[in-house]
Design an enzyme around this catalytic site. Structure first.
Site, PDB file in Angstrom:
ATOM      1  CG  ASN A 143      35.306  69.463  54.019  1.00 53.31           C
ATOM      2  OD1 ASN A 143      35.590  70.546  53.036  1.00 53.31           O
ATOM      3  ND2 ASN A 143      36.295  68.770  54.470  1.00 53.31           N
ATOM      4  CE  LYS A 201      36.631  65.578  52.718  1.00 50.77           C
ATOM      5  NZ  LYS A 201      36.988  64.409  52.674  1.00 50.77           N
ATOM      6  CG  HIS A 205      39.247  67.150  57.252  1.00 47.85           C
ATOM      7  ND1 HIS A 205      39.951  66.210  56.636  1.00 47.85           N
ATOM      8  CD2 HIS A 205      38.075  67.150  57.358  1.00 47.85           C
ATOM      9  CE1 HIS A 205      39.070  65.450  55.970  1.00 47.85           C
ATOM     10  NE2 HIS A 205      37.719  66.010  56.501  1.00 47.85           N
ATOM     11  CD  GLU A 259      40.576  64.939  53.129  1.00 45.84           C
ATOM     12  OE1 GLU A 259      39.621  64.063  52.948  1.00 45.84           O
ATOM     13  OE2 GLU A 259      40.550  66.192  52.842  1.00 45.84           O
ATOM     14  CD  GLU A 284      38.341  64.406  60.366  1.00 47.06           C
ATOM     15  OE1 GLU A 284      37.574  64.456  59.191  1.00 47.06           O
ATOM     16  OE2 GLU A 284      39.426  64.490  60.459  1.00 47.06           O
ATOM     17  N   GLY A 318      35.648  58.607  53.020  1.00 52.97           N
ATOM     18  CA  GLY A 318      35.879  58.119  51.743  1.00 52.97           C
ATOM     19  C   GLY A 318      36.024  57.015  51.212  1.00 52.97           C
ATOM     20  CB  SER A 342      31.146  57.445  55.002  1.00 56.36           C
ATOM     21  OG  SER A 342      32.377  57.568  54.425  1.00 56.36           O
TER      22      SER A 342
END
Length: 253
Positions: free
Chosen positions: A9, A11, A98, A100, A170, A176, A216
Site C-alpha cells: 500500500n 498510500k 483501511h 486511515e 492491521e 507507522g 509494520s
C-alpha cells in the site's frame, strides 16, 4: 489451499516519475526472484493505476490494487472513483476499510459493506482491513471488536462471495509507529478471526481464506510472521516504497 499474498500500500506517496521507477524495479525483481506461488500486489495512488497496470500485467503472479473506491455505482459524486472504472483499467484488487479511511473519512462498517458488494459485483477482489486501536487493545473484548468488523461488513455475503475476499488484520497501534505485534500476537488474532469465519461459513471456507498481517511488517520480521500457521502474508505500508525491501518481504515465505 489459500493464497500467499504480499500487497504493498503506497498510500499518498511518489510522483509519477518515482512511481514508474519503483514499479519497474518491483516488477523485474518479482519476476526474477519471487516464487510464482506468492501473489504480489501493488496499490499505488489512483492517478497511476492505468500506467502501472501495463507493467504488472506482464508478470503472472502480480496484481494491482486501488486503495479505495466509491460505494456508489456511478453518478454525481465529484472526485469519487467507481469499482467499474477500476475494473475497466485492469485493476485486480481494492483495499477497503483501511484504518486511515475509517479514522480520517469516517467510513462505517455499513458503508464498507456497500463497498464490498460493489467491488465483488465488478469482479474485483476486496482486501478488507480490520483492526483495533491501542486503547481497544488494552481493554477487554478487543478480539470480539475486531471480529465484529467482519460480521458487520462481510457476513451478509454468501459463502461463495465470501470466498473471494482477502482479510487484512492491521493492529492500528502498530501502523507507522515502529511498533509491531509479536508473531504470537498476530497468530492469536488471525486464528481467532479464522475461527470466527468458520463459525459463520464452515471450516472449509475459513481454511481457504487468506488473512494478511498489516502492522509494520518489514524484511526483518516477515519470515517469522509468515511462518505462523494462520498468517498468509502481509499488507505492507512504508516498506513497500523500497523495491528491494518489499521484494525481500515477498521472498520471506
Amino acid at each position: 489451499m489459500r493464497k500467499k499474498i504480499v500487497a504493498g500500500n503506497w498510500k499518498m506517496n511518489k510522483s509519477m516519475e518515482e512511481a514508474l521507477i519503483l514499479a519497474s524495479e518491483v516488477v523485474h525483481m518479482v519476476k526474477d526472484e519471487v516464487n510464482t506461488d506468492v501473489q504480489v500486489i501493488i496499490a499505488p495512488p489512483a492517478l497511476y493505476l492505468t500506467t502501472l497496470q501495463k507493467h504488472t500485467e506482464a508478470v503472472a503472479n502480480m496484481g494491482i490494487a486501488a486503495q479505495n473506491c466509491s460505494n456508489k455505482a456511478s453518478g454525481a459524486y465529484t472526485g469519487e472513483i467507481s469499482a467499474s472504472m477500476l475494473k475497466s483499467i485492469g485493476a485486480t484488487h481494492v483495499i477497503l476499510g483501511h484504518s486511515e479511511r475509517r479514522q480520517y473519512f469516517n467510513e462505517s462498517n455499513e458503508v464498507l459493506a456497500e463497498k464490498v458488494n460493489i467491488v465483488l459485483e465488478n469482479g474485483l477482489t476486496p482486501i478488507f482491513c480490520c483492526g483495533e486501536t491501542l486503547e481497544q487493545r488494552q481493554a477487554e473484548g478487543f478480539l470480539e471488536f475486531v471480529a465484529s468488523q467482519l460480521t458487520d461488513s462481510l457476513f451478509h455475503l454468501s459463502a461463495e462471495e465470501f470466498g473471494k475476499v482477502v482479510i487484512a488484520y492491521e493492529p492500528i497501534w502498530a501502523i507507522g509507529t515502529g511498533l509491531t505485534a509479536s508473531s504470537q500476537q498476530a497468530q492469536d488474532m488471525h486464528a481467532y478471526l479464522r475461527g470466527h469465519i468458520a463459525g459463520k461459513y464452515g471450516q472449509e471456507v475459513a481454511d481457504n481464506t487468506s488473512i494478511l498481517y498489516g502492522g509494520s511488517c518489514n524484511e526483518k520480521n516477515a519470515e517469522e510472521l509468515f511462518a505462523c500457521p494462520d498468517v498468509d502474508g502481509g499488507l505492507i505500508g512504508g516498506a513497500s516504497l523500497k523495491s528491494r525491501e518489499f521484494t525481500n518481504i515477498a521472498k520471506s515465505f
